[in-house]
Design a protein around this motif. Structure first.
Motif, mmCIF file in Angstrom:
data_model
loop_
_atom_site.group_PDB
_atom_site.id
_atom_site.type_symbol
_atom_site.label_atom_id
_atom_site.label_comp_id
_atom_site.label_asym_id
_atom_site.label_seq_id
_atom_site.Cartn_x
_atom_site.Cartn_y
_atom_site.Cartn_z
ATOM 1 N N TYR A 54 0.842 -1.207 0.000
ATOM 2 C CA TYR A 54 0.000 0.000 0.000
ATOM 3 C C TYR A 54 0.875 1.255 0.000
ATOM 4 C CZ TYR A 54 -2.681 3.842 1.994
ATOM 5 O OH TYR A 54 -3.232 5.087 2.236
ATOM 6 N N HIS A 102 -7.680 2.460 0.492
ATOM 7 C CA HIS A 102 -7.825 1.026 0.768
ATOM 8 C C HIS A 102 -6.493 0.297 0.655
ATOM 9 C CE1 HIS A 102 -12.114 0.382 1.265
ATOM 10 N NE2 HIS A 102 -12.346 1.175 0.244
ATOM 11 N N TYR A 103 -6.359 -0.746 1.459
ATOM 12 C CA TYR A 103 -5.269 -1.705 1.290
ATOM 13 C C TYR A 103 -5.566 -2.573 0.059
ATOM 14 C CZ TYR A 103 -3.823 -0.961 6.208
ATOM 15 O OH TYR A 103 -3.385 -0.446 7.391
ATOM 16 N N PRO A 104 -4.540 -3.168 -0.543
ATOM 17 C CA PRO A 104 -4.799 -4.121 -1.633
ATOM 18 C C PRO A 104 -5.702 -5.278 -1.207
ATOM 19 C CG PRO A 104 -2.509 -3.450 -1.682
ATOM 20 C CD PRO A 104 -3.090 -2.859 -0.424
ATOM 21 N N VAL A 149 -6.770 1.765 -4.260
ATOM 22 C CA VAL A 149 -5.474 1.732 -3.578
ATOM 23 C C VAL A 149 -4.650 2.949 -3.987
ATOM 24 C CG1 VAL A 149 -3.377 0.400 -3.150
ATOM 25 C CG2 VAL A 149 -5.543 -0.794 -3.537
#
Length: 207
Positions: free
Chosen positions: A18, A159-161, A154
């Motif tokens: 990220y 957001h995180y992956p 992302v």
């Protein structure tokens, strides 16, 4: 205090990736960042247009195809509802709040607006998968758009992956299973085509 089943802090899963992606966004050309940010914010409207196109193209198709095309928006709502349940159960803090990163392209959501899974990704992949069950061509276009939507979440830093990956799995599962099941409503479509809704639903493919 009883710990949550999943950690509130998701950075241990792919926080490094990220951070790397957000770094790429920080060094990318301004026009590219603006394009991705606009897509991330407004791109869901494209899926609405694709679902509308699915209905239009299904007017001359078999009744089960029309049933699946009409069910696509319902499938998206169901997938979104499932996503909301996951978010409430996990309560994962947004990466832009958890990690020390530069200012993200999209403003970091307020505390309590959980990260896992990604709403945008769930909606996009649910729409793509549901359309795939009705119209392979539109489904393929929507799938490409869904991948771009997930990646953009992302890139803009919200957001995180793994949030995106989970959203894709939920969206595809809901879209394929519910979209295929919607074909069982073909007799309803056939009867509706014989009535006042014939102009809206079309006449269907010749026998």
């Amino acid at each position: 205090m009883t710990p949550a089943l999943l950690a509130y802090d998701g950075s241990g899963i792919d926080g490094g990736l990220y951070t790397r992606v957000v770094g790429w966004a920080g060094s990318a050309p301004a026009w590219l960042d603006a394009l991705i940010a606009d897509w991330s914010a407004l791109g869901l409207g494209v899926f609405a247009l694709l679902m509308l196109g699915g209905w239009w193209r299904a007017r001359g198709a078999a009744p089960e195809v029309m049933a699946r095309a009409l069910a696509a928006p319902v499938v998206v709502v169901a997938a979104y509802a499932a996503d909301t349940v996951f978010k409430s159960a996990v309560e994962e803090v947004r990466p832009c709040r958890q990690l020390a990163v530069r200012a993200t392209l999209e403003g970091c959501p307020a505390a309590g607006d959980w990260s896992f899974p990604s709403n945008h990704t769930v909606i996009a992949f649910a729409a793509a998968a549901a359309l795939w069950t009705a119209d392979r061509r539109l489904g393929a276009v929507a799938l490409v758009a869904a991948v771009l939507m997930g990646a953009s979440r992302v890139w803009v830093g919200v957001h995180y992956p793994h949030d995106v990956l989970a959203g894709a799995v939920i969206g595809v599962a809901a879209g394929v299973l519910l979209g295929a099941a919607a074909g069982r409503a073909a007799p309803l479509v056939e009867r509706a085509r014989a009535g006042r809704l014939g102009g809206v639903l079309g006449v269907g493919a010749p026998a």
